[in-house]
Design a protein around this motif. Structure first.
Motif, short mmCIF file in Angstrom:
data_model
loop_
_atom_site.label_atom_id
_atom_site.label_comp_id
_atom_site.label_asym_id
_atom_site.label_seq_id
_atom_site.Cartn_x
_atom_site.Cartn_y
_atom_site.Cartn_z
N ASP A 1 -8.06 -7.05 40.14
CA ASP A 1 -6.74 -7.61 40.39
C ASP A 1 -5.60 -6.71 39.96
O ASP A 1 -4.48 -6.86 40.44
CB ASP A 1 -6.61 -8.97 39.69
N GLY A 2 -5.84 -5.82 39.01
CA GLY A 2 -4.76 -4.99 38.52
C GLY A 2 -5.15 -4.28 37.24
O GLY A 2 -6.34 -4.13 36.94
N PRO A 3 -4.18 -3.85 36.46
CA PRO A 3 -4.46 -3.00 35.31
C PRO A 3 -5.29 -3.66 34.23
O PRO A 3 -5.95 -2.98 33.44
CB PRO A 3 -3.08 -2.62 34.79
N ALA A 4 -5.30 -5.00 34.18
CA ALA A 4 -6.12 -5.68 33.17
C ALA A 4 -7.60 -5.42 33.38
O ALA A 4 -8.39 -5.52 32.44
CB ALA A 4 -5.83 -7.18 33.19
N GLY A 5 -7.98 -5.05 34.61
CA GLY A 5 -9.37 -4.75 34.91
C GLY A 5 -9.75 -3.31 34.68
O GLY A 5 -10.87 -2.90 34.99
N VAL A 6 -8.83 -2.51 34.14
CA VAL A 6 -9.05 -1.08 33.90
C VAL A 6 -8.82 -0.81 32.42
O VAL A 6 -7.88 -1.34 31.82
CB VAL A 6 -8.10 -0.22 34.77
N ASP A 7 -9.67 0.00 31.82
CA ASP A 7 -9.60 0.23 30.37
C ASP A 7 -8.62 1.33 29.98
O ASP A 7 -8.36 1.52 28.78
CB ASP A 7 -10.99 0.56 29.84
N GLY A 8 -8.09 2.06 30.93
CA GLY A 8 -7.11 3.09 30.66
C GLY A 8 -6.89 3.93 31.89
O GLY A 8 -7.57 3.77 32.91
N PHE A 9 -5.90 4.83 31.81
CA PHE A 9 -5.51 5.63 32.97
C PHE A 9 -5.19 7.06 32.55
O PHE A 9 -4.64 7.30 31.47
CB PHE A 9 -4.24 5.06 33.62
N GLU A 10 -5.51 7.99 33.43
CA GLU A 10 -4.94 9.33 33.40
C GLU A 10 -3.89 9.36 34.50
O GLU A 10 -4.21 9.08 35.67
CB GLU A 10 -6.01 10.40 33.65
N VAL A 11 -2.62 9.65 34.15
CA VAL A 11 -1.56 9.61 35.16
C VAL A 11 -0.79 10.93 35.19
O VAL A 11 -0.84 11.72 34.25
CB VAL A 11 -0.58 8.44 34.93
N HIS A 12 -0.04 11.08 36.25
CA HIS A 12 0.68 12.32 36.52
C HIS A 12 2.01 12.34 35.77
O HIS A 12 3.02 11.87 36.26
CB HIS A 12 0.92 12.43 38.02
N ASP A 13 1.99 12.91 34.58
CA ASP A 13 3.20 13.01 33.77
C ASP A 13 3.78 14.42 33.85
O ASP A 13 3.98 15.08 32.84
CB ASP A 13 2.91 12.64 32.31
N CYS A 14 4.06 14.87 35.06
CA CYS A 14 4.65 16.20 35.19
C CYS A 14 5.95 16.28 34.38
O CYS A 14 6.30 17.33 33.84
CB CYS A 14 4.88 16.57 36.65
#
Length: 411
Positions: free
Chosen positions: A298-311
């Motif tokens: 459903d969204g971020p609650a179903g994911v334990d963490g993220f690698e994101v683009h912090d240029c």
């Protein structure tokens, strides 16, 4: 019905290394990356059925194109193996991943190498800024006579957030501080030995000078030499390979969801198109929602963490609300609550991200995928998210023109 795509592991070079200073070239960087990966996953080069390389500007930095041929140059056993190069600015590595995934899903191949590589520290800083500026911008229409194009562009993103929702300097500084702090835990990060003091993440013009607009030194990702490779496999091939090391299929998590969208190349055009929208970049949101939908969550609650683009720090600020961690324009709430820090509810960039770990442009998407693999196989060491079962990534190219998102699932 398409087949599962699994990640069986890979290898990352030390992003603090300056290859030109050691009198080594792009071929050496590529070769170390490939062989490091083959050794790590217990695969012989001759087993690779197809190969993809993500790279942005080797022609400019290294006077070298046609990088598919580097696989055979690095490993003669790969002679005849189909190989191709992919370019989408900072999302080049993710385009290589998407293409490799499609080959496995279609049943063409069972084992595919995806290698991202960039050599960027072999020229002076101002020249490097030019080399990574115009090619990914709308050439001749954006940033004319701007010394540092990308700080300028992502400063404008911050200004858009400031105009729409309000934006405080201290929230961008905290993003920077968290990423540099996480990077100290990462043995391959570019900045792991850097020192900071109480003024480093403030508006102090000496400790953290202005680069362009609201962008200060420690808001910026790094100019980096580096390579990363991951190996994608079908269920059957993954089971065969992990068994060689006495491991199980849980050590080869599957890519359960993905999203990919492309918008207008111009930043002003993108901002104009979203003027009346809830989100600054609706196409980035659409890529993320596709990722969640395909992964069945459903969204971020179903994911334990993220690698994101912090240029730049405004990019991560944008990613926080687009991922659904907060409502639009409210990323500051997750920052103040510590939700995006290591140990928080939605940790972002445990690796240190582009700001702390480093940003070899064509390798970044592949590095993100490798870090997702490390997290869900409990191999991230000192930056491990406890009991991570599912990890996501968001990789952007240009002024967020290309957006690619993935979920890696241990289940």
């Amino acid at each position: 019905m398409s087949r599962n795509v699994r990640v069986i592991g890979g290898f990352q070079t030390d992003f603090s290394k300056n290859w030109a200073r050691e009198e080594k070239d792009l071929t050496a960087l590529f070769t170390e990356t490939l062989h490091g990966g083959l050794e790590a996953v217990h695969v012989n080069a001759g087993e690779i059925e197809s190969a993809h390389v993500g790279n942005f500007t080797a022609e400019l930095f290294c006077d070298q194109g046609h990088l598919g041929g580097f696989f055979t140059a690095a490993a003669p056993e790969m002679a005849g193996t189909p190989a191709m190069r992919h370019e989408a600015a900072c999302a080049s590595g993710s385009m290589a991943l998407l293409s490799a995934m499609s080959e496995i899903e279609a049943g063409r191949y069972d084992l595919v190498a995806v290698l991202g590589v960039e050599m960027m520290r072999n020229v002076p800083g101002a020249q490097a800024a030019a080399f990574i500026g115009s090619p990914a911008l709308w050439a001749g229409r954006e940033c004319i006579d701007v010394k540092y194009p990308w700080p300028h562009m992502f400063g404008k993103l911050g200004e858009e957030y400031e105009r729409r929702y309000g934006l405080k300097r201290e929230h961008l500084s905290e993003i920077s501080r968290i990423n540099f702090e996480n990077a100290k835990r990462n043995p391959n990060s570019q900045t792991r030995k850097w020192g900071f003091d109480e003024k480093s993440f403030t508006s102090d013009d000496e400790a953290n000078p202005t680069i362009d607009g609201m962008i200060r030194k420690h808001d910026c990702s790094q100019i980096t030499d580096g390579g990363t490779v991951v190996f994608l496999a079908s269920d059957a091939k993954a089971a065969e390979i992990v068994a060689r090391a006495g491991r199980t299929l849980s050590d080869a998590p599957r890519i359960s969801g993905w999203g990919h969208k492309t918008a207008h190349i111009g930043l002003n055009e993108k901002l104009d198109e979203s003027r009346d929208a809830e989100y600054v970049f609706p196409h980035v949101l659409a890529a993320i929602l596709d990722m969640y939908r395909r992964a069945g969550i459903d969204g971020p609650a179903g994911v334990d963490g993220f690698e994101v683009h912090d240029c730049f720090t405004p990019t991560e600020y944008m990613a926080i609300d687009h991922l659904g961690i907060t409502a639009p324009g409210e990323a500051w709430k997750a920052i103040e609550a510590g939700d995006v820090a290591l140990g928080g509810k939605s940790p972002i960039n445990p690796s240190g991200g582009l700001i702390g770990c480093g940003h070899p442009v064509g390798a970044t998407g592949v590095r993100m995928m490798l870090d997702c693999w490390k997290q869900v196989t409990d191999r991230a060491g000192d930056y491990q998210v406890e009991n991570a079962q599912r990890f996501g990534m968001l990789n952007l190219g240009g002024s967020a023109t290309t957006a690619a998102a993935f979920v890696l699932d241990k289940g």
